[in-house]
Design a protein around this motif. Structure first.
Motif, PDB file in Angstrom:
ATOM      1  N   GLY A  90      46.294  45.372  20.207  1.00 35.03           N
ATOM      2  CA  GLY A  90      47.657  44.821  19.505  1.00 35.03           C
ATOM      3  C   GLY A  90      47.623  43.506  20.834  1.00 35.03           C
ATOM      4  N   ILE A  91      47.621  42.938  22.225  1.00 31.53           N
ATOM      5  CA  ILE A  91      47.879  42.219  22.623  1.00 31.53           C
ATOM      6  C   ILE A  91      47.059  40.615  22.249  1.00 31.53           C
ATOM      7  CG2 ILE A  91      47.645  41.577  24.608  1.00 31.53           C
ATOM      8  CD1 ILE A  91      49.439  43.555  25.035  1.00 31.53           C
ATOM      9  N   GLU A  92      47.952  39.720  22.194  1.00 33.19           N
ATOM     10  CA  GLU A  92      47.666  38.478  21.867  1.00 33.19           C
ATOM     11  C   GLU A  92      47.013  37.222  22.949  1.00 33.19           C
ATOM     12  OE1 GLU A  92      50.627  36.896  19.592  1.00 33.19           O
ATOM     13  OE2 GLU A  92      50.940  37.636  18.740  1.00 33.19           O
ATOM     14  N   ARG A  93      47.482  37.690  24.175  1.00 36.37           N
ATOM     15  CA  ARG A  93      46.588  36.733  25.283  1.00 36.37           C
ATOM     16  C   ARG A  93      46.648  37.736  26.348  1.00 36.37           C
ATOM     17  NH1 ARG A  93      50.879  31.950  25.188  1.00 36.37           N
ATOM     18  NH2 ARG A  93      52.514  33.221  23.919  1.00 36.37           N
ATOM     19  N   ILE A  94      45.016  37.136  26.690  1.00 37.16           N
ATOM     20  CA  ILE A  94      45.223  37.910  27.789  1.00 37.16           C
ATOM     21  C   ILE A  94      44.701  37.041  29.646  1.00 37.16           C
ATOM     22  CG2 ILE A  94      43.759  40.130  29.221  1.00 37.16           C
ATOM     23  CD1 ILE A  94      43.217  41.447  26.674  1.00 37.16           C
ATOM     24  N   VAL A  95      45.215  37.613  30.183  1.00 38.09           N
ATOM     25  CA  VAL A  95      44.378  36.434  31.562  1.00 38.09           C
ATOM     26  C   VAL A  95      44.113  37.968  32.503  1.00 38.09           C
ATOM     27  CG1 VAL A  95      45.210  35.506  34.078  1.00 38.09           C
ATOM     28  CG2 VAL A  95      46.152  34.307  30.778  1.00 38.09           C
ATOM     29  N   VAL A  96      43.028  37.711  32.975  1.00 36.56           N
ATOM     30  CA  VAL A  96      42.494  38.326  33.637  1.00 36.56           C
ATOM     31  C   VAL A  96      42.117  37.658  35.248  1.00 36.56           C
ATOM     32  CG1 VAL A  96      40.177  40.225  34.617  1.00 36.56           C
ATOM     33  CG2 VAL A  96      40.908  39.548  31.504  1.00 36.56           C
ATOM     34  N   ILE A  97      42.614  38.868  36.091  1.00 40.04           N
ATOM     35  CA  ILE A  97      42.029  37.618  37.818  1.00 40.04           C
ATOM     36  C   ILE A  97      41.718  38.904  38.633  1.00 40.04           C
ATOM     37  CG2 ILE A  97      43.910  36.323  38.089  1.00 40.04           C
ATOM     38  CD1 ILE A  97      45.607  37.541  39.653  1.00 40.04           C
ATOM     39  N   GLY A  98      40.789  38.572  39.455  1.00 35.87           N
ATOM     40  CA  GLY A  98      40.958  39.753  40.740  1.00 35.87           C
ATOM     41  C   GLY A  98      41.637  39.282  42.155  1.00 35.87           C
ATOM     42  N   THR A  99      41.321  39.674  42.830  1.00 36.74           N
ATOM     43  CA  THR A  99      41.756  39.107  44.500  1.00 36.74           C
ATOM     44  C   THR A  99      41.525  39.215  45.466  1.00 36.74           C
ATOM     45  OG1 THR A  99      41.493  41.682  44.638  1.00 36.74           O
ATOM     46  CG2 THR A  99      43.195  41.670  43.727  1.00 36.74           C
ATOM     47  N   ASP A 100      40.590  37.832  45.117  1.00 31.68           N
ATOM     48  CA  ASP A 100      40.010  37.219  45.785  1.00 31.68           C
ATOM     49  C   ASP A 100      40.298  35.639  46.545  1.00 31.68           C
ATOM     50  OD1 ASP A 100      38.307  39.035  45.995  1.00 31.68           O
ATOM     51  OD2 ASP A 100      36.769  38.008  44.775  1.00 31.68           O
ATOM     52  N   CYS A 101      41.342  35.126  45.680  1.00 32.74           N
ATOM     53  CA  CYS A 101      41.988  34.256  46.040  1.00 32.74           C
ATOM     54  C   CYS A 101      43.245  33.721  46.577  1.00 32.74           C
ATOM     55  CB  CYS A 101      41.701  33.191  44.097  1.00 32.74           C
ATOM     56  SG  CYS A 101      42.201  31.387  44.199  1.00 32.74           S
ATOM     57  N   PRO A 102      43.343  33.217  47.188  1.00 33.19           N
ATOM     58  CA  PRO A 102      45.227  33.304  48.138  1.00 33.19           C
ATOM     59  C   PRO A 102      45.655  32.037  47.895  1.00 33.19           C
ATOM     60  CG  PRO A 102      43.611  32.930  49.754  1.00 33.19           C
ATOM     61  CD  PRO A 102      42.570  33.314  48.945  1.00 33.19           C
ATOM     62  N   SER A 103      45.300  30.887  47.203  1.00 34.16           N
ATOM     63  CA  SER A 103      45.914  30.033  46.983  1.00 34.16           C
ATOM     64  C   SER A 103      46.336  30.004  45.022  1.00 34.16           C
ATOM     65  CB  SER A 103      45.395  29.080  46.657  1.00 34.16           C
ATOM     66  OG  SER A 103      44.672  28.603  47.784  1.00 34.16           O
ATOM     67  N   LEU A 104      46.475  30.966  44.174  1.00 32.65           N
ATOM     68  CA  LEU A 104      46.253  31.151  43.141  1.00 32.65           C
ATOM     69  C   LEU A 104      48.203  31.483  43.697  1.00 32.65           C
ATOM     70  CD1 LEU A 104      46.033  31.563  39.825  1.00 32.65           C
ATOM     71  CD2 LEU A 104      44.843  34.468  40.470  1.00 32.65           C
ATOM     72  N   THR A 105      48.872  30.941  42.288  1.00 28.58           N
ATOM     73  CA  THR A 105      50.314  31.602  42.142  1.00 28.58           C
ATOM     74  C   THR A 105      51.248  31.887  40.937  1.00 28.58           C
ATOM     75  OG1 THR A 105      50.789  28.514  42.018  1.00 28.58           O
ATOM     76  CG2 THR A 105      50.921  29.736  43.856  1.00 28.58           C
ATOM     77  N   SER A 106      51.892  32.076  40.753  1.00 28.75           N
ATOM     78  CA  SER A 106      52.645  32.403  39.427  1.00 28.75           C
ATOM     79  C   SER A 106      52.374  31.374  38.986  1.00 28.75           C
ATOM     80  CB  SER A 106      53.721  33.622  40.289  1.00 28.75           C
ATOM     81  OG  SER A 106      54.470  32.462  40.461  1.00 28.75           O
ATOM     82  N   GLU A 107      52.576  30.203  38.811  1.00 21.68           N
ATOM     83  CA  GLU A 107      52.924  29.673  39.168  1.00 21.68           C
ATOM     84  C   GLU A 107      51.490  28.947  37.592  1.00 21.68           C
ATOM     85  OE1 GLU A 107      56.114  29.302  40.946  1.00 21.68           O
ATOM     86  OE2 GLU A 107      53.929  29.651  41.300  1.00 21.68           O
ATOM     87  N   LEU A 108      50.012  28.640  38.436  1.00 21.67           N
ATOM     88  CA  LEU A 108      49.664  28.814  37.509  1.00 21.67           C
ATOM     89  C   LEU A 108      49.212  30.097  36.904  1.00 21.67           C
ATOM     90  CD1 LEU A 108      47.287  27.665  40.735  1.00 21.67           C
ATOM     91  CD2 LEU A 108      47.794  26.247  38.824  1.00 21.67           C
ATOM     92  N   LEU A 109      48.858  30.539  37.359  1.00 24.15           N
ATOM     93  CA  LEU A 109      49.100  32.023  36.356  1.00 24.15           C
ATOM     94  C   LEU A 109      50.152  31.475  34.750  1.00 24.15           C
ATOM     95  CD1 LEU A 109      49.277  35.315  38.440  1.00 24.15           C
ATOM     96  CD2 LEU A 109      47.211  34.242  37.077  1.00 24.15           C
ATOM     97  N   THR A 110      51.616  30.807  35.306  1.00 24.56           N
ATOM     98  CA  THR A 110      51.860  30.854  33.889  1.00 24.56           C
ATOM     99  C   THR A 110      51.442  29.467  32.817  1.00 24.56           C
ATOM    100  OG1 THR A 110      54.602  31.061  34.500  1.00 24.56           O
ATOM    101  CG2 THR A 110      54.303  29.592  32.985  1.00 24.56           C
ATOM    102  N   GLN A 111      50.588  28.533  33.615  1.00 21.07           N
ATOM    103  CA  GLN A 111      49.961  27.600  33.115  1.00 21.07           C
ATOM    104  C   GLN A 111      48.594  27.820  31.925  1.00 21.07           C
ATOM    105  OE1 GLN A 111      47.923  24.585  35.563  1.00 21.07           O
ATOM    106  NE2 GLN A 111      50.471  24.296  36.175  1.00 21.07           N
ATOM    107  N   ALA A 112      47.791  29.399  33.254  1.00 18.04           N
ATOM    108  CA  ALA A 112      46.604  29.854  31.868  1.00 18.04           C
ATOM    109  C   ALA A 112      47.460  30.300  30.941  1.00 18.04           C
ATOM    110  CB  ALA A 112      46.348  31.018  33.108  1.00 18.04           C
ATOM    111  N   PHE A 113      48.318  31.155  31.195  1.00 23.45           N
ATOM    112  CA  PHE A 113      49.108  31.973  29.749  1.00 23.45           C
ATOM    113  C   PHE A 113      49.446  30.827  28.647  1.00 23.45           C
ATOM    114  CE2 PHE A 113      49.224  35.885  31.896  1.00 23.45           C
ATOM    115  CZ  PHE A 113      48.853  37.272  31.231  1.00 23.45           C
ATOM    116  N   HIS A 114      49.979  29.948  28.828  1.00 26.12           N
ATOM    117  CA  HIS A 114      50.485  28.666  27.898  1.00 26.12           C
ATOM    118  C   HIS A 114      49.844  27.537  27.223  1.00 26.12           C
ATOM    119  CE1 HIS A 114      54.769  28.780  27.936  1.00 26.12           C
ATOM    120  NE2 HIS A 114      55.043  28.481  29.168  1.00 26.12           N
TER     121      HIS A 114
END
Length: 221
Positions: free
Chosen positions: A115-139
């Motif tokens: 029943g999930i409506e939005r899903i974002v998937v990441i690995g663990t290889d990118c040290p420049s990825l931030t919670s702000e960018l994750l928020t952008q992805a969901f929006h």
């Protein structure tokens, strides 16, 4: 790149961030970096990168007050070992068998079936990825079928979907510089709308350790 809604506003629909990683077992993690860093160094780098990604996921959960759940898809060890390493408060699931595309899609399909409506998937290889960018992805998924985070090596460090789309994970030459282009070609052939996040550097190979973002990577770790 499209404009996103107010990033300070909480996500209102059920969302999940899936983090794909492996337990930091000596000789099994970051094997392509062993010639440059040694077994211990490659394993330690993997551990730090994974812990960074999880920390960004926790910040995301906190920012959106539980509207986004963090789920860790793991391989290489047991549930108990993963809980000891990253914390018993997280949700853990074993990765499926098959190539990367099969493992990704089976995880995504499972989450959407809950029943999930939005899903974002990441690995663990990118040290420049931030919670702000994750928020952008969901929006971004509020107005697009797909969100992609292009990696400097031609792959992607993030993929987000508003519904399961199996074709995006089929016929891809995983681990090559063609991954992003092939994915976008499939999206275009299916008339899917997509949004792109900024290009970031992954750390997969020895040459990645000396990329232009080296100082940023060192600071992030």
């Amino acid at each position: 790149m499209s404009d996103f809604p107010n990033l300070s506003s909480p996500v209102s629909s059920p969302c999940r961030l899936l983090v794909f990683t492996r337990y930091p077992e000596l000789g099994k993690a970051k094997t392509r970096l062993i010639p440059a860093l040694g077994v211990q160094g490659a394993t330690e780098l993997h551990r730090q990168l994974a812990e960074w990604a999880i920390a960004q996921g926790r910040q995301l959960q906190d920012r959106h007050r539980g509207k986004i759940q963090l789920v860790v898809y793991f391989t290489g060890s047991t549930l108990q070992a993963m809980e000891t390493w990253l914390g018993a408060d997280l949700v853990y699931r074993s990765q499926a068998q098959g190539d990367l595309g099969e493992r990704l899609y089976r995880a995504i399909d499972r989450e959407f079936r809950e029943g999930i409506e939005r899903i974002v998937v990441i690995g663990t290889d990118c040290p420049s990825l931030t919670s702000e960018l994750l928020t952008q992805a969901f929006h971004g998924l509020t107005s697009h079928d797909i969100v992609l985070g292009p990696a400097a090596d031609g792959g992607y460090y993030l993929i987000g979907l508003s519904r399961p789309i199996a074709q995006l994970f089929q016929g891809i030459d995983w681990g090559t510089s063609e991954v992003l282009a092939q994915t976008l070609n499939i999206a275009n052939s299916l008339a899917l709308s997509y949004s792109l996040l900024p290009i970031l550097a992954d750390i997969d190979r020895p040459e990645d350790l000396y990329c232009p973002l080296k100082r940023e990577i060192e600071e992030a770790l």
